[in-house]
Scaffold this active site. Structure first.
Site, PDB file in Angstrom:
ATOM      1  N   GLY A  61       0.693  -1.044  -0.016  1.00  0.00           N
ATOM      2  CA  GLY A  61       0.002   0.016  -0.120  1.00  0.00           C
ATOM      3  C   GLY A  61       0.832   1.216   0.147  1.00  0.00           C
ATOM      4  O   GLY A  61       2.036   1.126   0.165  1.00  0.00           O
ATOM      5  N   CYS A  62       0.192   2.587  -0.213  1.00  0.00           N
ATOM      6  CA  CYS A  62       0.938   3.660  -0.464  1.00  0.00           C
ATOM      7  C   CYS A  62       1.551   4.173   0.974  1.00  0.00           C
ATOM      8  O   CYS A  62       2.582   4.233   1.196  1.00  0.00           O
ATOM      9  CB  CYS A  62       0.218   4.754  -1.105  1.00  0.00           C
ATOM     10  N   TYR A  63       0.730   4.287   1.984  1.00  0.00           N
ATOM     11  CA  TYR A  63       1.244   4.588   3.370  1.00  0.00           C
ATOM     12  C   TYR A  63       2.091   3.786   3.854  1.00  0.00           C
ATOM     13  O   TYR A  63       3.208   4.097   4.523  1.00  0.00           O
ATOM     14  CB  TYR A  63      -0.062   4.831   4.293  1.00  0.00           C
ATOM     15  N   THR A  74       4.246   1.817   2.172  1.00  0.00           N
ATOM     16  CA  THR A  74       5.611   2.088   1.613  1.00  0.00           C
ATOM     17  C   THR A  74       6.306   3.197   2.157  1.00  0.00           C
ATOM     18  O   THR A  74       7.651   3.193   2.596  1.00  0.00           O
ATOM     19  CB  THR A  74       5.376   2.162   0.030  1.00  0.00           C
TER      20      THR A  74
END
Lengths: 352, 352, 352, 352
Positions: free
Chosen positions: C158-160, C162
Site C-alpha cells: 500500500g501507499c502509506y 511504503t
C-alpha cells in the site's frame, strides 16, 4: 402569518425544498444569517431524518433542524418557499403552493423560459404547468425589480445568465452594439456542477486543468438569449462557450461585442448602474477578480478596448452560488416581502 | 566537436544561459532526459556556485552541475546554447556566439519580432542587434520546419503565440476565414508568470480566483499578429484577452473566427496536421483538457460550431512550459542538429 | 513465450486486469513507456469495448487498445499479469493463473497480510485462497529484493505502508528505537481515494480544506505493523493517523520515534540506503517536498531532532501512485523478469 | 471619547497600524462589519496615500479610507489601536500609546513571551520594552478571559499556539497526561506565511505539494511551551512540527499525548468547554475539516483513541487568519471594551 420570536420580532416563515446541494446549503446559510426570517423547515427525500448540521458541519450552532420528508401541508404553512431542487421538481408542486397563498422562488430552471416548447427541448421533458410560465417573473432585479416586488412566483436566474446579462444590459437596452455578433466566453468554478457523486467533478479530474465544455449546446444558452432579446427588442446572435476553472466558486464572463456607433462605455455603464446596490462598475483600466466577490451578492464589471480592434470587451464577475443563485434568491425574497433589498446580504469577500 | 560518453555514444555539448526560472528548470529537466546531448554548463549570475539540484531538488541524482558565472569562452565551446534569460539579455551575447560557430535557441522574446521598431515599443528598450532579426528563424516547426533545420539562430515562440497560431494556421493558410475578426480568448496557468518573487503570483493571490489581465495590451499580441499575417499574407484584426487560471501549467485558447465560405473544419484540420508528430486533432465532438498534454510537447485541437451562430470555435491546449517553451526548444534543437524530431520528447501526461 | 516486436526485440507480454482506476491508468502509462514489455490486454468489466484512450485521453497516440472483458484464457497467454482491481478480486483469479505458469503482481491488498484471519477482519470477507498468503512475497524491494526476484506472486504494498516502512526500516532493523512508541502522522493527496464517483472526493469537498480521517482504524494499520514487526522481530505499538491533503498526488509521513540509545541518524540512514536506487536520504538539515518525487519512483527521507525533545523525527515522501503503487509494481516486475531494476522508471519530477 | 455616528450610536474609534498584510486586511474586514466600532485610521509606511480598497478590492464599498503615514498623535486619538505589523514594530510604539491612555492589541509576537531573553533569542533582537512583558496579557480568552477584560495591552496569540493550546488545555489543567511527551503535528495553509513577495510562497512553489518546514526550530515553539507550562504548572516536553498545506486558510493540529490515568476524554473536553462560545467539541467519532471554520472565529476539536495504542489523539482546527489572528483580536477587543464577546463574529463558514 408572522411568528413571534424570543426577542419579540416578527419573523417570516420560510421553507426550503431540497436543501442538500450546494445551492441549498448556501441558501440555508444566508437564511440563517438573515435578521427577518425564520427557517421553518428544510425538506429532502434522500436525507430525511438527518440533522442538517450533520450533513453540513459548517452550520453547527447555526441551524438546529433535521431534513424532513417533503410535506405540502407543512410547506403551505410557510410564507415563502424556496425550491433548491433539480430541474423538473418545482413545476410539479408550485401550483398547489401558489393556490395556498404561498410565495415561491425557484432556484432551478423550471420557470426561466417563457416558451414551454423551448423548455421541453432543452430539459428533455414536457413542462408540467406551462400556464405559469407567463406569470413567473424572471428574477434579475436589475432588470425586473418592480415586477419581482409584485410577483408570487419568481424564477431565479441561472449563474451564467446573471453574469452575462448584467454585462450586456446597458449596451442592448441602449441599442449600442450589433446584436447579431455577441460572444460570451464564460468560465465557472466547479461548484456550478453541483454536489452529485460524479467522476467528472472529482478533485483529481478537475484540479490543475482547464477545459471548455458544453460547446455544442448548454441549457443556459436559450435562457441568456431570451433575456438579451427582451432587452433590445431584437433577435440576438449569441456564441456561448462555458469553461471549467479549477476552483470552487466564481464566474468570469469575457464578452466580445461590436459597437454600432461611437460612445464611451465607461460612462454608459456607470450611468446605467449608478443606483444599483449589487453592481459595481470598476474604475476605468481595472479588471475584477472573482475572489473579490466571493460569498457576496455583487457583480463587478469592467470595460476595455484594444488598439486595432473593433471589439468592445466587457468583463463580468460574480459568485455563482450567491449572485448566481442563493444570494440573488435572497435579494428577490427581500423585494417580494418588502424588506430592504440588501437585508442579510452584507458580507464582504474574505481576502485571501 | 562531439564528445565521447561512457557508453561510447557521441554527445552534443549544450550550454544553458540563465537556468533559474521555470523555463530554465524545465529545459534542464528535458535535456537531462535527452539521450543524445550532454549538459556542459548552466550559467546564472545570481546563483553561481549553487548546486543546480540544491535550487531544484527534483533534479537530485539527474544533474550533477553547479550554476556558473556566465563565461562566453566556455559557452563558445558548446555546440548549441539555449538562452532561458529575461528579455533583453540574449541579444547582447548572441552575435559573439554565432561568430564562434555556436548555434543558438533563444527562449525569450529577443528575436521573435521582425521589426526592431515594434520590438523596442513593446519591450521598452532599443534592440541591440537588429541586423539579426531577419536571419533569426521563428521556431514554430509546424510552420517553419525547413528553415529551422538550416538556421543557426532560432527564436523560440511565446506560449500564447504557440497555442493561438497552431489553432488558426489551417484556416489562414487556406484563406477560409475573415482575417479582420479574429478573437483569441486565452487562459494560462500561473507558471507563465515566472519564478520571480512577486505578490501577484503568490498562492494566496491566485488560487481560488480567476481574472483577465493585460487586456489593454500584452507583448504576445504583436507576436501573434505577425505570425498570423505571414500565414495568410493579409492584415489580421486580432482581439487578444489573456486570463490567469489557478493552476500551474497549461494554456487553453478558445478562438472565435468567422468563416468566409462553407467548409468542413474537421477535415481541413485533419488534412493540414496529418503528418505532424506534436499536433493532435481530436475526434469531432470532443474537447481537450490541458491536463492531457501536461509535461508533453503536444498541442491538442478541437473544432466546434453552434446552431444560430456564425462563428467557428477552435479550442487549442498546450503545456506552456513544454510546447510553449522548453519542449518546443528541444524540438527545434532536434531539427537543427539532425536528430529525430521527437527525440527526448516521449513523455505521456500523467493522469491524474 | 517472448514475442518479436517490429524492431526485432523480444517483448514480454503483459496483461492488466482492471485498468480504469488511478492506479490502473498510471500502470498503463508506465508500461507504455517501458522498453521491454508489450501491453497485450487490459480488462475491465465496466468499460469493455471502450478505447483506453477514450477514457484516458492522455494515452492518445501511446496505447492503441480497447478495454476487454476479463477472459482467463487470454490472461493465461501473458507472461505476467497485474491486478489493479478493487480488493477481493485478485484472490479469486490468481490461483488459476499461477497454475498456468503466469506470474502475478497484485496492486490491491489481497495478498499483503500473512494472516487470513486479520485479512478477513479488515476487509470484511473471508479470504478466497489463504494457502497462497505464505507464498506471496510482500513487494517492497528495499526489504525483500531477493525473494521478489524468485517469486511468482507479489503483493504490491500500500501507499502509506511504503512511505512509513521505508522511513523506519533502518531504525527497526538495527534495534535503535523503542518499538512500543511509534507514531506515524501521514498525509495523502486525494488520488489515494481512487477514481470512484464519490461526494467525499469532489473538488468542492476536498480543495481548500485539510482533515484527518480514518483515525479510529485504517486498513493500512495492520499492514504497516506487520511490516515493522518483521523488521525488528518485536511487537510494535503503532499510532497511525492519515490525513487528506488538497492535492492530487503525494504522500508525506512524519514519523515520531524515541531512540533507545545514542546514535547518528543521518549516518545510519545513509549507510542503510547507500545502494538503493530509489531511496534518497536528503542532506542533513533539508526537508523533502512531495512535488520533488511526483511521477517518479523515489522515496526521499530526512532526519531531524529538536532541542529539549526526546523524539527523532523522520520525514518520508513518495508519489502514492508511483512508488506507492504502479511504479513499485514495475520495479517488482523488473526484478521478477530479470530486467535492470530501474528499467522504465527514469522519470524526473516536473517542477513546477 | 465615544463619537456619535449618523444613526446616533456611539462608536468606538479604532486605529490599525500596518494594514497591508493578510492579518491586516482580515482585521479591517472584520472591523468594517462590526456594529460598534468606527475605523478611524489605517497606517502603512509603504502604501501611504493609496486607497485601502485599491490594494484590497474586496473592500470596495465597505472601507472609504486611504492608508496613512504612521502618526502617533492621530493614533493617540483612538480608543484602541491594533498592531498588524511585522514583529519588532509594536514594541517601539506601544509605551507611548499606553501612556496616552490608548488600549493596544498586538497581533504580532512582541508581547507574547514573558521572558525578554527568550524573546531576544527567537526574534533576533533585544526587546525594546521588557518592562511591559509582565503586564501584557496573553490574549487567549479561553484561558485568560478576566485578565483580558481588565488589561490595556493584549498580546494576541499566534495561529499555531491557538490551535495547540485549545487542544491541550483540558488535559493539562486537569493533570491527565504525561507533560514530558507532547507531540504537535500541525499543518497550515499558506496565508500563514504572509503577503510578502517571496519565491517560497508562490502558487507554483506551494500548490500540489506538501512539506514539513521549520522542523529544527519554529518561533511558535517557545510560545506554545510557555502556554502549556502555565496550564499545568509543570515543565512540558514538546515536539512541534509545522507543515505547509496547499491551501489558503486553515490550521489543523493533530496532537499525540499519553494519558497518565484512565478517563473519558470526550466528557473532559465537553465539560471544560461547555460555556465557550468559540470552542466546539465535536460529537464522539467525528473529525473536523478546516473548511468548516473558514472565516469564523471557531475552534473545532475531536478526540480519538486507537486500539493497541497508548496515545490519545486530539484534532484541533481553526482559521489561522480569524481565531488564529484577526478574529481572536476582535474577541479580545470585545472583552476589553465591554461588548458582547461575540459581537461582529457571527460569520458562518461558506460551504463549499
Amino acid at each position: 402569518m408572522l411568528v413571534e420570536n424570543p426577542e419579540g420580532r416578527n419573523l417570516v416563515k420560510i421553507g426550503v425544498v431540497g436543501g442538500t446541494g450546494y445551492t441549498g446549503v448556501e441558501l440555508i446559510r444566508l437564511l440563517a444569517l438573515h435578521p427577518k426570517v425564520e427557517l421553518s423547515l428544510i425538506t429532502s427525500r434522500g436525507e430525511a431524518g438527518t440533522r442538517v448540521d450533520n450533513l453540513f458541519p459548517n452550520l453547527r450552532g447555526a441551524v438546529d433542524l433535521h431534513f424532513e420528508e417533503p410535506d405540502l401541508a407543512r410547506l403551505k404553512a410557510c410564507d415563502l418557499v424556496f425550491f433548491a431542487t433539480p430541474n423538473g421538481i418545482a413545476m410539479t408542486q408550485v401550483p398547489e403552493l401558489l393556490d395556498a397563498g404561498v410565495r415561491v422562488i425557484d432556484l432551478a430552471a423550471d420557470f426561466r423560459l417563457k416558451s414551454a416548447e423551448t423548455w421541453a427541448k432543452w430539459y428533455g421533458q414536457p413542462h408540467a404547468c406551462p400556464h405559469l410560465l407567463e406569470e413567473a417573473v424572471y428574477g434579475l432585479p436589475e432588470i425586473n425589480r418592480e415586477a419581482i416586488r409584485n410577483s408570487r412566483l419568481v424564477a431565479n436566474p441561472g449563474c451564467y445568465p446573471t453574469a452575462v446579462q448584467l454585462g450586456l444590459a446597458p449596451l442592448l437596452v441602449n441599442h449600442l452594439i450589433d446584436p447579431a455578433r455577441v460572444i460570451a466566453d464564460v468560465k465557472s468554478g466547479v461548484s456550478g456542477a453541483g454536489r452529485g457523486a460524479n467522476v467528472q467533478t472529482l478533485l483529481c479530474e478537475t484540479t490543475e486543468s482547464f477545459k471548455a465544455y458544453g460547446v455544442s449546446g448548454h441549457r443556459h444558452h436559450p435562457e441568456i438569449r431570451q433575456g438579451l432579446e427582451v432587452m433590445g427588442g431584437n433577435p440576438v446572435g449569441l456564441t456561448f462557450v462555458p469553461h471549467l476553472v479549477p476552483m470552487v466558486r466564481g464566474i468570469e464572463a469575457t464578452l466580445y461585442v461590436e459597437p454600432c456607433e461611437s460612445f464611451d462605455p465607461q460612462a454608459v455603464f456607470e450611468a446605467h448602474y449608478s443606483e444599483e446596490p449589487f453592481v459595481d462598475v470598476m474604475p476605468a483600466g481595472s479588471l475584477p477578480e472573482t475572489r473579490t466577490v466571493k460569498t457576496t451578492n455583487l457583480c463587478r464589471l469592467a470595460l476595455h478596448r484594444q488598439p486595432d480592434s473593433n471589439h468592445l470587451i466587457i468583463v463580468s464577475v460574480i459568485d455563482n452560488l450567491v449572485k448566481g443563485a442563493a444570494g440573488q434568491a435572497i435579494q428577490n425574497m427581500n423585494l417580494m416581502l418588502g424588506f430592504a433589498e440588501g437585508e442579510g446580504l452584507t458580507a464582504i469577500a474574505p481576502l485571501p
